[in-house]
Design an enzyme around this catalytic site. Sequence first.
Site, mmCIF file in Angstrom:
data_model
loop_
_atom_site.group_PDB
_atom_site.id
_atom_site.type_symbol
_atom_site.label_atom_id
_atom_site.label_comp_id
_atom_site.label_asym_id
_atom_site.label_seq_id
_atom_site.Cartn_x
_atom_site.Cartn_y
_atom_site.Cartn_z
ATOM 1 N N THR A 184 -18.709 -1.638 -10.957
ATOM 2 C CA THR A 184 -18.655 -2.816 -10.106
ATOM 3 C C THR A 184 -20.024 -3.059 -9.504
ATOM 4 O OG1 THR A 184 -18.013 -1.509 -8.176
ATOM 5 C CG2 THR A 184 -16.241 -2.355 -9.567
ATOM 6 N N GLU A 328 -12.615 -4.523 -13.182
ATOM 7 C CA GLU A 328 -11.459 -3.637 -13.231
ATOM 8 C C GLU A 328 -10.344 -4.135 -14.151
ATOM 9 O OE1 GLU A 328 -13.185 -3.130 -9.000
ATOM 10 O OE2 GLU A 328 -13.098 -4.656 -10.567
ATOM 11 N N LYS A 437 -10.811 -16.192 9.202
ATOM 12 C CA LYS A 437 -9.619 -16.123 10.047
ATOM 13 C C LYS A 437 -9.954 -16.764 11.388
ATOM 14 C CE LYS A 437 -7.810 -11.935 7.883
ATOM 15 N NZ LYS A 437 -8.939 -11.536 7.044
ATOM 16 N N TRP A 442 -5.839 -18.645 8.355
ATOM 17 C CA TRP A 442 -6.811 -18.463 7.289
ATOM 18 C C TRP A 442 -7.378 -19.789 6.809
ATOM 19 C CZ3 TRP A 442 -4.663 -14.274 3.370
ATOM 20 C CH2 TRP A 442 -4.591 -13.057 4.036
#
Length: 543
Positions: A184, A328, A437, A442
């Site tokens: 990653t 992944e 937030k 959100w």
Amino acid sequence: MLGLMQHHPLLLSSILTHAARHHGRTEVVSALADGGTHRIGYAALEARARRLAQALHRLGVRPGDRVATLAWNSHRHLELYYAVSGMGAVCHTVNPRLSEEDIAFILNDAADAALFADPGFAPLVAALAPRVPALRTVVLLGEGAPPLPPGIALHDYETLLAAESGEQAWPVFDENTASALCYTSGTTGRPKGVLYSHRSAMLHAYAANTADAFAFRATDRVLVGAGMFHATGWAMPYCAPMAGAALVLPGRHLDGASLLRLLNEERVTFASAVPTIWLDVLQVLERSGARLETLRRVASGGSAVPRAMIEGLARHGVAVQQAWGMTETSPMVTINAPLAAHAGLEAEAAMRVRLKQGRALCGADIRITDAEGAELPWDGTAFGDLEARGHWVCQAYLNRGAEGAADADGWFRTGDVASIDPEGYAEMVDRSKDVIKSGGEWISSIQLENIAVSHPDVLEAAVIAAHHPRWQERPLLLVVPKPGRALAPESVAALYEDGRVARWWRPDAVLLVEALPHTATGKLNKRALRQDYQDYLLRQPPG
């Protein structure tokens, strides 16, 4: 009762063997650093890969050993893909855009025994070699001689191949054997290793080549603009030869002008790259008045595909197909392809569907969950943590034990926040670390960014969560003007006044910046932006 069919392990070497036998004269074209072009057919490339596998064995590489690459997209890198994995070793593609510190960590975490590098990375190799105790062999994919510490042998790639016969057949082994290793990008801590298997890579390539996905044909000419060091180049080095399609590998030059020239000169029909690159190509087209002569389809992902990119390429006769995935997940889990029910949609409704990241490929699955892990409905409204599972989804990270591993049912937490509509189309709301937030509610930075880049004078945009004395976090918009354009922040802010988003979603401020930082994989570096700008609203006078 068992079936009476033949059983052959799913091994990546079978892809290149097929391409060599049935599409032997089909080209692999590489753009060279000196401006030249290299051409080779699949039959000749497969023969070189077999010679390379012999050379690796002579160098002491054995099944299970990790062999690192520091290379741009080229025929030699493709040969390494197949030779290393094909002999039973692990092809560890290292992202050269990472910091030297991260690369040293990656090489040590993988315990790489050998490193193959483009000549341009010779200074980097010289700096890294003393820091990697397991490294015993360095091979340059061209001329050069970086200084190396005692105990590390230096070889020339072509000299190694010339010494081998290539008569050795590809070995047969368990399809669950590790094939490739990708890390990653390390935006939240140290990079983490994802270890693919031959089986997972083969099944992913088959799924990615289905009609609603890449759908490569033997008549296609496929440009791989995604780095071959990034999630195996989005699997296109496997998918193209599987279908007998030609491969065009652009090397290190992915600026808009270089890419446009290569697309036209090589008569490319399909290409992949992150949105940033396509926006650059559109800028060149706009300035020069040039055309895309043969390109008809583009795959893009890595970050949300903006509407301006879809509409801009459509004006040149190019259809954009958005996909979603991550290192992944090999990487592709969802692909945006239409359903029969979409045939009668009016233009705006159809665009709304195209801006989503799409539905899951067969062989993978997705769901969204709340903070307690309960699955949320597919109503297109609820959004939560996106999880994935499937034949090519990571079960656990290399050397990390249970850290970040999938649960007992195989569900892997992706770190994305998404909604899923009743037809199964996922739409990314944000990365969990990037979602804003505000007062406990959100706000999606992705949606706000897509609106900003619809402005005719905006080249690129980023929205971050900025600290706020009352609401804890509020959206702050940073925009890069197109070259030569005079951009007024007020005109960008006005885009949010037409009802496309709720009033309380509107950015609290619009800042003009010369450039935005990107990660090693071409995504916006929100972490760097937060470090620089997260206190911006606190520093402003009230009122």
